[in-house]
Design a protein around this motif. Structure first.
Motif, PDB file in Angstrom:
ATOM      1  N   ASP A 109      20.966   8.213 -36.826  1.00 28.72           N
ATOM      2  CA  ASP A 109      20.449   8.741 -38.158  1.00 28.72           C
ATOM      3  C   ASP A 109      21.191   8.912 -39.186  1.00 28.72           C
ATOM      4  O   ASP A 109      20.902   8.697 -40.384  1.00 28.72           O
ATOM      5  N   ASN A 135      15.068   2.004 -28.286  1.00 28.88           N
ATOM      6  CA  ASN A 135      15.836   1.090 -28.709  1.00 28.88           C
ATOM      7  C   ASN A 135      15.843   0.017 -28.120  1.00 28.88           C
ATOM      8  O   ASN A 135      16.133  -0.398 -26.968  1.00 28.88           O
ATOM      9  N   CYS A 168       9.422   7.948 -25.018  1.00 30.36           N
ATOM     10  CA  CYS A 168      10.729   8.113 -25.147  1.00 30.36           C
ATOM     11  C   CYS A 168      11.039   9.161 -26.076  1.00 30.36           C
ATOM     12  O   CYS A 168      11.907  10.133 -25.852  1.00 30.36           O
ATOM     13  N   VAL A 169      10.294   9.105 -27.294  1.00 30.10           N
ATOM     14  CA  VAL A 169      10.566  10.369 -28.156  1.00 30.10           C
ATOM     15  C   VAL A 169       9.861  11.650 -27.731  1.00 30.10           C
ATOM     16  O   VAL A 169       9.013  11.666 -26.648  1.00 30.10           O
ATOM     17  N   ASP A 170      10.032  12.765 -28.101  1.00 27.99           N
ATOM     18  CA  ASP A 170       9.538  14.044 -27.761  1.00 27.99           C
ATOM     19  C   ASP A 170       7.738  14.049 -27.774  1.00 27.99           C
ATOM     20  O   ASP A 170       7.164  13.455 -28.248  1.00 27.99           O
ATOM     21  N   PRO A 198      13.624   9.075 -39.692  1.00 23.70           N
ATOM     22  CA  PRO A 198      14.951   9.171 -38.891  1.00 23.70           C
ATOM     23  C   PRO A 198      15.385   7.517 -38.830  1.00 23.70           C
ATOM     24  O   PRO A 198      14.388   6.743 -38.823  1.00 23.70           O
ATOM     25  N   GLY A 199      16.702   7.421 -38.824  1.00 22.12           N
ATOM     26  CA  GLY A 199      17.057   6.139 -39.082  1.00 22.12           C
ATOM     27  C   GLY A 199      17.145   5.258 -37.981  1.00 22.12           C
ATOM     28  O   GLY A 199      17.165   3.854 -37.820  1.00 22.12           O
ATOM     29  N   GLY A 200      17.052   5.608 -36.619  1.00 25.78           N
ATOM     30  CA  GLY A 200      17.102   5.024 -35.347  1.00 25.78           C
ATOM     31  C   GLY A 200      16.012   3.763 -35.395  1.00 25.78           C
ATOM     32  O   GLY A 200      16.480   2.550 -35.203  1.00 25.78           O
ATOM     33  N   PRO A 201      14.523   4.096 -35.603  1.00 28.83           N
ATOM     34  CA  PRO A 201      13.771   2.902 -35.401  1.00 28.83           C
ATOM     35  C   PRO A 201      14.149   2.096 -36.572  1.00 28.83           C
ATOM     36  O   PRO A 201      13.810   0.867 -36.471  1.00 28.83           O
ATOM     37  N   GLY A 244      21.493   9.829 -31.003  1.00 27.58           N
ATOM     38  CA  GLY A 244      20.380   9.492 -31.996  1.00 27.58           C
ATOM     39  C   GLY A 244      20.631  10.087 -33.552  1.00 27.58           C
ATOM     40  O   GLY A 244      20.470   9.660 -34.348  1.00 27.58           O
ATOM     41  N   GLU A 245      21.702  11.256 -33.349  1.00 28.87           N
ATOM     42  CA  GLU A 245      22.208  11.882 -34.592  1.00 28.87           C
ATOM     43  C   GLU A 245      23.094  10.783 -35.235  1.00 28.87           C
ATOM     44  O   GLU A 245      22.884  10.522 -36.313  1.00 28.87           O
ATOM     45  N   ASP A 254      16.977  -0.215 -35.732  1.00 30.00           N
ATOM     46  CA  ASP A 254      16.297  -1.236 -34.592  1.00 30.00           C
ATOM     47  C   ASP A 254      15.588  -2.345 -35.322  1.00 30.00           C
ATOM     48  O   ASP A 254      15.826  -3.488 -34.750  1.00 30.00           O
ATOM     49  N   GLY A 271      18.226  12.614 -29.998  1.00 28.16           N
ATOM     50  CA  GLY A 271      18.624  13.144 -31.142  1.00 28.16           C
ATOM     51  C   GLY A 271      19.601  14.364 -30.976  1.00 28.16           C
ATOM     52  O   GLY A 271      20.396  14.401 -31.813  1.00 28.16           O
ATOM     53  N   GLY A 272      19.373  15.083 -30.080  1.00 31.48           N
ATOM     54  CA  GLY A 272      20.149  16.217 -29.554  1.00 31.48           C
ATOM     55  C   GLY A 272      21.070  16.181 -28.558  1.00 31.48           C
ATOM     56  O   GLY A 272      22.107  17.030 -28.418  1.00 31.48           O
TER      57      GLY A 272
HETATM   58  O1  KG4 Z   1      14.067  12.574 -27.969  1.00 31.78           O
HETATM   59  P1  KG4 Z   1      14.013  12.702 -29.516  1.00 31.78           P
HETATM   60  O2  KG4 Z   1      12.422  12.519 -29.862  1.00 31.78           O
HETATM   61  O3  KG4 Z   1      14.208  14.075 -29.985  1.00 31.78           O
HETATM   62  C1  KG4 Z   1      15.246  14.758 -29.614  1.00 31.78           C
HETATM   63  O4  KG4 Z   1      15.126  15.400 -28.382  1.00 31.78           O
HETATM   64  O5  KG4 Z   1      16.465  14.897 -29.928  1.00 31.78           O
HETATM   65  O6  KG4 Z   1      14.878  11.621 -29.937  1.00 31.78           O
HETATM   66  C2  KG4 Z   1      14.840  11.627 -31.764  1.00 31.78           C
HETATM   67  C3  KG4 Z   1      15.979  10.572 -31.903  1.00 31.78           C
HETATM   68  C4  KG4 Z   1      16.227  10.296 -33.164  1.00 31.78           C
HETATM   69  O7  KG4 Z   1      17.533  10.478 -33.399  1.00 31.78           O
HETATM   70  C5  KG4 Z   1      15.917   9.155 -33.585  1.00 31.78           C
HETATM   71  O8  KG4 Z   1      16.455   8.194 -34.739  1.00 31.78           O
HETATM   72  C6  KG4 Z   1      16.025   8.129 -32.179  1.00 31.78           C
HETATM   73  O9  KG4 Z   1      15.890   9.261 -31.452  1.00 31.78           O
HETATM   74  N1  KG4 Z   1      15.453   7.122 -32.287  1.00 31.78           N
HETATM   75  C7  KG4 Z   1      15.832   5.760 -32.028  1.00 31.78           C
HETATM   76  C8  KG4 Z   1      14.765   4.722 -31.932  1.00 31.78           C
HETATM   77  N2  KG4 Z   1      13.556   5.277 -31.876  1.00 31.78           N
HETATM   78  C9  KG4 Z   1      13.875   6.946 -31.871  1.00 31.78           C
HETATM   79  N3  KG4 Z   1      17.310   5.380 -31.907  1.00 31.78           N
HETATM   80  C10 KG4 Z   1      17.447   4.085 -31.937  1.00 31.78           C
HETATM   81  N4  KG4 Z   1      16.343   3.123 -31.841  1.00 31.78           N
HETATM   82  C11 KG4 Z   1      15.105   3.268 -31.819  1.00 31.78           C
HETATM   83  N5  KG4 Z   1      14.169   2.340 -31.613  1.00 31.78           N
END
Ligand code: KG4
Ligand code: ZN
Length: 348
Positions: A172, A289, A315-317, A183-186, A168-169, A189, A142-143
């Motif tokens: 979203d 994703n 994958c996420v934080d 958050p819009g990513g999931p 990621g931004e 997806d 996201g960042g």
């Molecule tokens: O790594 P993370 O948890 O936080 C940061 O360090 O930024 O990433 C969060 C980002 C969010 O923008 C979210 O929408 C995105 O990861 N994200 C996805 C998916 N799961 C989370 N984007 C696309 N597809 C996904 N399945």
């Protein structure tokens, strides 16, 4: 070595216990998503206050799930950069206090590097866990959206990064444009996974920048999404059809196609320039994703790379990636004292 990892850089309060840098004994993540949902983004002051409330319960829970007491921890690792400064300070203060009171070493870990490491984490004892260098690294979160060449876990060089939005931004914001929750990513997806989704319904732009550029740009893709949904300003074009569920599904699939294409394009260029790299480390929320995962796997097979793609929960934080990389840094002799600072920017 048993390392307790602590992570509080954004909107997740996390703690984890990791053995030998790879075996995750516990990984606890207290997400604040519900708190920030009504603002469609993270509100820094709300986030840091919540970290203060959550940090000790989360550390206690991580130890309990690992079946360990604090006395069994050999070292403390903390994500001390990059992130929201008020959020980082909470984790850093907790980690320093624990390290000092236990008389154990402390190491500060860069959150971006920790994402790159996350593909090495395992929930079961690994047979072997050897990562070979030099390696390419891709972080899509996201960042951050960046490419690296890594010599080892302490030496790396940034090859390129986004000049505007992180991927990621962009996900979203695209979701917000389509009226979908944060958050819009999931969510995107999931919509794109519908077998009826047409990923060619919209020809959304894939930014190349210069012919040699390894940088990314996603603002054009985001604007194209805005125009597809709300119409092109100026009134010279016909207004777009109403935003039905079918259109959302096709827009989501088209967005994902363009987004993944942009990543694979620049990875290909990076590998052409650094053919000595035989390994690809990937991480960050967007590596969850499904389309990007498939394309990364195909790319690695095609180019003969060993791919380290994190399992979806890493994958996420999370703090397991912080503890894992912390272990490698401690083995390399890196130590920090009570003067460890929280820093808003990455060192990578
Ligand atoms: O790594 P993370 O948890 O936080 C940061 O360090 O930024 O990433 C969060 C980002 C969010 O923008 C979210 O929408 C995105 O990861 N994200 C996805 C998916 N799961 C989370 N984007 C696309 N597809 C996904 N399945
Ligand atoms: Zn992250």
């Amino acid at each position: 070595m048993i390392v307790l990892g602590i992570e509080s850089s954004c909107d997740e309060t996390a703690a984890a216990v990791v053995e030998s840098g790879v075996l995750v004994r516990s990984s606890v993540v207290a997400s604040q998503v519900a708190l920030h949902q009504e603002y469609a983004g993270v509100v820094p002051e709300i986030a840091s206050r919540r970290h203060v409330e959550q940090i000790l319960p989360v550390v206690r829970e991580a130890l309990a799930q690992a079946g360990m007491g604090l006395g069994m921890v050999d070292a403390i690792a903390v994500g001390n950069r990059p992130g929201l400064i008020g959020c980082l300070l909470v984790g850093v203060a907790a980690a320093k206090s624990l390290a000092w009171s236990l008389g154990r070493p402390l190491v500060g870990v860069d959150h971006v590097a920790a994402h790159l490491y996350s593909g090495l984490l395992r929930d079961e004892p690994p047979a072997t866990m050897h990562a070979s260098f030099p390696a390419l690294g891709l972080v899509v979160s996201g960042g951050h959206t960046s490419l690296y060449l890594l010599e080892d876990w302490t030496r790396s060089c940034r090859l390129g990064s986004t000049i505007d939005d992180a991927l990621g931004e962009a996900y979203d914001k695209a979701a917000t444009i389509m009226g979908l929750p944060y958050p819009g990513g999931p969510v995107i997806d999931r919509l794109a996974a519908d077998p009826l989704a047409d990923d060619r319904a919209h020809d959304l732009p894939v930014s190349r920048l210069g012919a040699d550029s390894l940088d990314f740009s996603f603002s054009g893709l985001k604007t194209a999404m805005l125009y597809a949904v709300r119409g092109v300003p100026g009134g010279r074009h016909a207004p777009p059809p109403p935003l039905t569920d079918d259109r959302r599904r096709d827009l989501a699939a088209s967005f994902q196609r363009a987004a993944s294409k942009a990543i694979i394009l620049k990875l290909g260029r990076a590998l052409d320039r650094s053919p000595q790299a035989r390994t690809l480390f990937t991480g960050g929320g967007v590596t969850a994703n499904s389309r990007l995962r498939r394309e990364l796997e195909a790319f690695a097979t095609d180019r003969g790379l060993t791919l380290h793609l994190p399992s979806k929960r890493y994958c996420v934080d999370n703090a397991a990636m912080v503890a894992g990389l912390g272990c490698r840094l401690l083995e390399a002799g890196v130590r920090h004292g009570p003067d460890l600072q929280a820093e808003p920017t990455t060192s990578m």
